[in-house]
Design a protein around this motif. Structure first.
Motif: not given
Length: 380
Positions: A245-249, A270-273, A346
């Motif tokens: 997803s867009f929020d995954d790295e 995921n930067r948020f979850s 991170c």
């Protein structure tokens, strides 16, 4: 009754005291005096080698978290103006506010000064110090300015043999890392190792004379004092198993096993979850030159009786008594080309079980301590 000095305590009484101390306090106690140090050599402290977590606080304080004891030990003094670059056992590679490099024992805080950065020798690249935090390349056609904040380093220490090796370079985004600086104990300058790596993605220094490098161009190289050789060049980097997803790295690192085998570690988060996923790969042992699968990596589904310390880039034998869980990954963040203790975006202190794909997270325990950074390490 006459006063009795601590250094005059009978050996049997002192040994009894030392054997009751935790590992961290034992390390401190043996630095009291030469008598205590000699006694510690004949004592049997509580089992050492348990994973510890060094913590850096916003106020400049520093603490050590012992997972088995669920306890935080404070260091002997605050360390507000130094930058920790790497570690090997108890020893940490440190850059101070004047851009002086040294290694320090985190328990005793004994330190060994290293040659100045501008002492690098080797031919093409020379550095000139410009103030406390800036260096300029001289003697070349280029005019390149390096900032101390972009210095990256690696450290290897053999405490028993009293040997060490240090590697450093200046990280430059979107540019080649054109040289590495290297020195060993007993040397008064750094040797230049021409690298010309298409920007470094990750590095591991598992022994005194060999450095393993992962590049963005998908090369794994073994660099020695005399130059480098390609282990895989280039290899086919595996794609994430599912669409990100867009929020995954997604990041890649390397690790070295005791057997010398090189692992490529894919980290997805995921930067948020903040759910983490890890996949491990190795060189295909059955590759055939000329075949399309020649440089393909194959998946490693299990580490068996080993645990991976991603902060260190190594695997070690598991040991339940020491709190080292088998088939697990210990990490505080994924390492990358710009890795340093000051990059905590991170930060997520966890242990990941490869078989069950579950996380044990420790960050919440430290939230009330104004935690700035943290890193797993294995005391020697």
């Amino acid at each position: 009754m006459a006063d009795v000095r601590w250094s005059d305590l009978p050996m049997d009484i002192l040994r009894s005291v030392l054997e009751r101390l935790s590992f961290v306090y034992f390390q401190r106690a043996k630095m009291v005096c030469s008598h205590w140090y000699l006694c510690s050599k004949q004592s049997s402290p509580q089992k050492s080698g348990s994973p510890l977590l060094i913590m850096f606080l916003e106020n400049g304080g520093c603490g050590i978290y012992h997972r088995k004891e669920t306890r935080v030990y404070k260091t002997k003094r605050e360390l507000p103006k130094i930058k920790f670059l790497a570690n090997s056992g108890n020893w940490f590679l440190v850059l101070d506010s004047k851009s002086n490099l040294y290694i320090m024992d985190i328990f005793s805080q004994n330190k060994i000064d290293l040659p100045p950065l501008e002492s690098i020798k080797g031919g093409q690249y020379k550095l000139k110090r410009v103030g406390d935090k800036t260096f300029k390349e001289v003697g070349t056609r280029r005019c390149v300015i390096h900032k101390a904040r972009n210095l990256r380093g690696l450290l290897w220490v053999d405490k028993k043999k009293e040997e060490f090796a240090v590697v450093w370079y200046f990280h430059r985004i979107k540019y080649m890392t054109e040289y590495l600086a290297f020195c060993k104990n007993g040397e008064d300058h750094y040797h230049e190792i021409p690298a010309r790596l298409q920007d470094v993605s990750d590095m591991v220094l598992p022994c005194r004379d060999s450095l393993y490098v992962l590049t963005i161009s998908n090369h794994i190289r073994k660099i020695t004092y005399k130059g480098f050789e390609d282990i895989l060049a280039p290899f086919c980097l595996p794609s994430p198993p599912t669409r990100l997803s867009f929020d995954d790295e997604c990041r890649y690192n390397i690790a070295v096993r005791p057997s010398g085998e090189i692992l490529v570690v894919m980290s997805i988060f995921n930067r948020f979850s903040r759910p983490w996923r890890f996949l491990l790969y190795k060189k295909n042992p059955y590759r055939v030159p000329g075949n399309t699968s020649y440089n393909m990596l194959v998946k490693v589904g299990c580490l068996g009786d080993e645990a991976l310390f991603l902060d260190l880039g190594i695997t070690v034998p598991a040991n339940w008594d020491l709190g080292i869980e088998p088939n697990s990954i210990y990490f505080s963040r994924t390492r990358h080309a710009g890795f340093s203790f000051q990059e905590s975006s991170c930060l997520d202190v966890c242990v990941f079980n490869i078989a069950t794909k579950t996380l044990k997270r420790f960050l919440d325990f430290f939230n009330n301590k104004n935690l700035k950074d943290a890193r797993w390490f294995l005391p020697s």
